[in-house]
Design a protein around this motif. Structure first.
Motif, PDB file in Angstrom:
ATOM      1  N   SER A 173    -101.568 -24.353  55.260  1.00 32.88           N
ATOM      2  CA  SER A 173    -100.408 -23.466  55.296  1.00 32.88           C
ATOM      3  C   SER A 173    -100.776 -22.009  55.534  1.00 32.88           C
ATOM      4  O   SER A 173     -99.909 -21.194  55.820  1.00 32.88           O
ATOM      5  N   GLY A 174    -102.051 -21.693  55.367  1.00 31.76           N
ATOM      6  CA  GLY A 174    -102.458 -20.287  55.355  1.00 31.76           C
ATOM      7  C   GLY A 174    -102.504 -19.738  53.942  1.00 31.76           C
ATOM      8  O   GLY A 174    -102.805 -18.574  53.714  1.00 31.76           O
ATOM      9  N   GLY A 175    -102.213 -20.616  52.968  1.00 34.47           N
ATOM     10  CA  GLY A 175    -102.269 -20.225  51.569  1.00 34.47           C
ATOM     11  C   GLY A 175    -103.678 -20.298  51.013  1.00 34.47           C
ATOM     12  O   GLY A 175    -104.616 -20.766  51.670  1.00 34.47           O
ATOM     13  N   LEU A 176    -103.815 -19.844  49.789  1.00 28.66           N
ATOM     14  CA  LEU A 176    -105.124 -19.783  49.137  1.00 28.66           C
ATOM     15  C   LEU A 176    -105.818 -21.139  49.097  1.00 28.66           C
ATOM     16  O   LEU A 176    -106.999 -21.262  49.439  1.00 28.66           O
ATOM     17  N   ASP A 177    -105.090 -22.168  48.696  1.00 27.50           N
ATOM     18  CA  ASP A 177    -105.702 -23.486  48.496  1.00 27.50           C
ATOM     19  C   ASP A 177    -106.209 -24.087  49.806  1.00 27.50           C
ATOM     20  O   ASP A 177    -107.351 -24.536  49.892  1.00 27.50           O
ATOM     21  N   SER A 178    -105.355 -24.102  50.820  1.00 27.02           N
ATOM     22  CA  SER A 178    -105.746 -24.752  52.077  1.00 27.02           C
ATOM     23  C   SER A 178    -106.807 -23.955  52.825  1.00 27.02           C
ATOM     24  O   SER A 178    -107.672 -24.538  53.483  1.00 27.02           O
ATOM     25  N   VAL A 179    -106.777 -22.634  52.706  1.00 27.96           N
ATOM     26  CA  VAL A 179    -107.821 -21.837  53.364  1.00 27.96           C
ATOM     27  C   VAL A 179    -109.170 -22.062  52.680  1.00 27.96           C
ATOM     28  O   VAL A 179    -110.210 -22.178  53.346  1.00 27.96           O
ATOM     29  N   CYS A 180    -109.159 -22.139  51.355  1.00 32.72           N
ATOM     30  CA  CYS A 180    -110.408 -22.452  50.647  1.00 32.72           C
ATOM     31  C   CYS A 180    -110.956 -23.805  51.081  1.00 32.72           C
ATOM     32  O   CYS A 180    -112.166 -23.954  51.309  1.00 32.72           O
ATOM     33  N   LEU A 181    -110.081 -24.785  51.224  1.00 33.05           N
ATOM     34  CA  LEU A 181    -110.532 -26.110  51.658  1.00 33.05           C
ATOM     35  C   LEU A 181    -111.031 -26.064  53.098  1.00 33.05           C
ATOM     36  O   LEU A 181    -112.017 -26.735  53.444  1.00 33.05           O
ATOM     37  N   GLN A 216     -89.382 -22.657  56.871  1.00 34.39           N
ATOM     38  CA  GLN A 216     -89.621 -22.083  55.559  1.00 34.39           C
ATOM     39  C   GLN A 216     -89.311 -20.583  55.535  1.00 34.39           C
ATOM     40  O   GLN A 216     -89.505 -19.862  56.502  1.00 34.39           O
ATOM     41  N   ARG A 217     -88.837 -20.143  54.388  1.00 31.99           N
ATOM     42  CA  ARG A 217     -88.515 -18.729  54.170  1.00 31.99           C
ATOM     43  C   ARG A 217     -89.760 -17.854  54.365  1.00 31.99           C
ATOM     44  O   ARG A 217     -89.672 -16.748  54.902  1.00 31.99           O
ATOM     45  N   HIS A 218     -90.904 -18.337  53.936  1.00 34.67           N
ATOM     46  CA  HIS A 218     -92.157 -17.582  53.998  1.00 34.67           C
ATOM     47  C   HIS A 218     -92.965 -17.971  55.246  1.00 34.67           C
ATOM     48  O   HIS A 218     -94.156 -18.249  55.177  1.00 34.67           O
ATOM     49  N   LYS A 219     -92.320 -17.915  56.388  1.00 32.58           N
ATOM     50  CA  LYS A 219     -92.950 -18.334  57.637  1.00 32.58           C
ATOM     51  C   LYS A 219     -94.170 -17.490  58.000  1.00 32.58           C
ATOM     52  O   LYS A 219     -95.022 -17.923  58.778  1.00 32.58           O
ATOM     53  N   LYS A 220     -94.284 -16.298  57.401  1.00 32.99           N
ATOM     54  CA  LYS A 220     -95.432 -15.454  57.722  1.00 32.99           C
ATOM     55  C   LYS A 220     -96.754 -16.112  57.313  1.00 32.99           C
ATOM     56  O   LYS A 220     -97.816 -15.711  57.789  1.00 32.99           O
ATOM     57  N   GLU A 221     -96.705 -17.143  56.467  1.00 35.78           N
ATOM     58  CA  GLU A 221     -97.931 -17.852  56.112  1.00 35.78           C
ATOM     59  C   GLU A 221     -98.618 -18.443  57.342  1.00 35.78           C
ATOM     60  O   GLU A 221     -99.838 -18.609  57.363  1.00 35.78           O
ATOM     61  N   LEU A 222     -97.828 -18.761  58.368  1.00 37.79           N
ATOM     62  CA  LEU A 222     -98.381 -19.392  59.569  1.00 37.79           C
ATOM     63  C   LEU A 222     -99.319 -18.453  60.325  1.00 37.79           C
ATOM     64  O   LEU A 222    -100.246 -18.908  60.989  1.00 37.79           O
ATOM     65  N   LYS A 273     -91.482 -15.663  48.943  1.00 33.76           N
ATOM     66  CA  LYS A 273     -90.412 -14.774  49.422  1.00 33.76           C
ATOM     67  C   LYS A 273     -90.702 -14.228  50.818  1.00 33.76           C
ATOM     68  O   LYS A 273     -89.782 -13.806  51.520  1.00 33.76           O
ATOM     69  N   GLY A 274     -91.974 -14.217  51.212  1.00 28.90           N
ATOM     70  CA  GLY A 274     -92.332 -13.868  52.585  1.00 28.90           C
ATOM     71  C   GLY A 274     -92.011 -12.441  52.979  1.00 28.90           C
ATOM     72  O   GLY A 274     -91.705 -12.175  54.140  1.00 28.90           O
ATOM     73  N   GLU A 275     -92.113 -11.511  52.046  1.00 29.23           N
ATOM     74  CA  GLU A 275     -91.818 -10.108  52.349  1.00 29.23           C
ATOM     75  C   GLU A 275     -93.101  -9.372  52.730  1.00 29.23           C
ATOM     76  O   GLU A 275     -94.120  -9.991  53.009  1.00 29.23           O
ATOM     77  N   GLU A 276     -93.048  -8.062  52.759  1.00 33.71           N
ATOM     78  CA  GLU A 276     -94.211  -7.294  53.227  1.00 33.71           C
ATOM     79  C   GLU A 276     -95.419  -7.517  52.331  1.00 33.71           C
ATOM     80  O   GLU A 276     -96.544  -7.679  52.803  1.00 33.71           O
ATOM     81  N   LYS A 277     -95.221  -7.504  51.020  1.00 31.64           N
ATOM     82  CA  LYS A 277     -96.274  -7.760  50.051  1.00 31.64           C
ATOM     83  C   LYS A 277     -95.943  -9.044  49.287  1.00 31.64           C
ATOM     84  O   LYS A 277     -94.807  -9.495  49.263  1.00 31.64           O
ATOM     85  N   HIS A 278     -96.961  -9.619  48.642  1.00 33.72           N
ATOM     86  CA  HIS A 278     -96.696 -10.667  47.671  1.00 33.72           C
ATOM     87  C   HIS A 278     -95.796 -10.072  46.587  1.00 33.72           C
ATOM     88  O   HIS A 278     -96.067  -8.973  46.081  1.00 33.72           O
ATOM     89  N   CYS A 279     -94.744 -10.796  46.214  1.00 32.79           N
ATOM     90  CA  CYS A 279     -93.791 -10.231  45.254  1.00 32.79           C
ATOM     91  C   CYS A 279     -94.399 -10.087  43.863  1.00 32.79           C
ATOM     92  O   CYS A 279     -94.043  -9.173  43.113  1.00 32.79           O
ATOM     93  N   GLY A 280     -95.311 -11.004  43.491  1.00 31.56           N
ATOM     94  CA  GLY A 280     -95.892 -10.959  42.161  1.00 31.56           C
ATOM     95  C   GLY A 280     -95.045 -11.636  41.105  1.00 31.56           C
ATOM     96  O   GLY A 280     -95.458 -11.726  39.938  1.00 31.56           O
TER      97      GLY A 280
END
Length: 238
Positions: free
Chosen positions: A16-24, A44-50, A194-201
Motif C-alpha cells: 500500500s505504501g504504508g509502513l508494514d508493506s514497505v518494511c516487508l 480509498q480516501r487516502h489515495k496518496k499512499e499509492l 485521512k490522506g491530508e498533507e500531514k499524518h493527522c496523528g
C-alpha cells in the motif's frame, strides 16, 4: 501459508505504501526475493499512499503494477475508507469505532487478484504484511482466514503460488525493528487514513504507528498534525 522465507524464490508483494508493506518489501528485496510490487486503487480516501508505493518499487528496482478497482471500491460503501459520508474515527485501534474502517472483503479481493497475477508471471509466492495488531478490527487479516485462503489457492493453482505472511503473529513494533534492520526509509511511507498533507496523528493507524516507534525504541521521523494525541489514547487503554 508461509512465515519463513527460506523456500521463497520470486515474490509478488501486495503493498500500500504504508509502513508494514514497505518494511516487508525491503526485507524481501534484501534477500533477492522481491519480483513485483502490486498496489490497488480501490477509491480509498487516502489515495496518496499509492505515491509512496510506487516510490518504494522504484527505489528497489522492481516492476510496479497499480490495479485500478476503483469502480468496485465505489460499491463497498459504509466504510470510512471508501465512503465520504462516513468520517474516519479518531482513537486507538482497540476501540470498537475502528470497525468503521473495515472495507468488506478487501484482502480477499486483493489476494485473489495478486495470486492470479503471480501465477501468470510464474512467481511462486504472494506476500502480504498483515500483523497481529490488525486481528481485532479486520477479520481478513487473521491467521485462520489467511490459512484458508492459501488452502483455496493451493487447489485453484495446484500449489504453484503460496501465501507468505511473516508478520501475521508479530506486532507493529516488531515490524519497525525489522525496518531498521533492512534500512527502510520510514519517512517515505504513508499510514494516515485521512490522506491530508500531514499524518493527522489522531486516526487509528496514526496512533498505532506512533506507538510502534515508541515501543520499538526507534525515532519516528513522521510529521503529525497532532503529535501528542496518541498518548491520550494509550493512557485510556491502560
Amino acid at each position: 501459508m508461509l512465515q519463513d522465507d527460506t523456500s521463497l524464490n520470486k515474490t509478488a508483494l501486495i503493498g500500500s505504501g504504508g509502513l508494514d508493506s514497505v518494511c516487508l518489501a525491503y526485507r524481501l528485496a534484501a534477500k533477492g526475493k522481491l519480483a513485483m510490487f502490486i498496489s490497488f486503487d480501490y477509491g480509498q480516501r487516502h489515495k496518496k499512499e499509492l505515491h509512496f508505493a510506487r516510490q518504494c518499487a522504484d527505489a528497489l528496482g522492481v516492476p510496479f503494477f497499480l490495479a485500478d478497482i476503483s469502480t468496485i471500491g465505489g460499491q463497498l460503501t459504509g466504510s470510512a475508507l471508501t465512503d465520504k459520508n462516513v468520517a474516519v474515527p479518531d482513537g486507538h485501534y482497540a476501540e470498537a469505532t475502528m470497525k468503521q474502517t473495515i472495507v468488506p472483503n478487501r484482502n480477499a479481493i486483493f489476494l485473489a487478484i495478486a495470486f492470479g497475477i503471480a501465477a501468470a508471471h510464474e512467481l511462486d509466492s504472494v506476500a502480504i504484511a498483515v500483523h497481529s495488531g490488525d486481528h481485532f478490527v479486520y477479520p481478513d487479516c487473521r491467521p485462520d482466514f489467511l490459512a484458508l485462503f492459501n488452502q483455496m489457492e493451493t487447489k485453484s493453482l495446484e500449489g504453484a503460488v503460496r501465501l507468505y505472511a511473516p508478520y501475521v503473529d508479530k506486532n507493529k513494533a516488531a515490524i519497525v525493528a525489522d525496518g531498521v534492520k533492512y534500512k527502510v526509509p520510514f519517512a517515505a511511507t504513508w499510514s494516515c487514513y485521512k490522506g491530508e498533507e500531514k499524518h493527522c496523528g489522531r486516526c487509528g493507524t496514526c496512533v498505532e504507528r506512533r506507538e510502534a516507534f515508541y515501543l520499538a525504541g526507534v525515532a519516528d521521523p513522521t510529521l503529525y498534525a497532532d503529535p501528542d494525541f496518541w498518548l491520550t489514547c494509550i493512557e485510556s487503554e491502560q
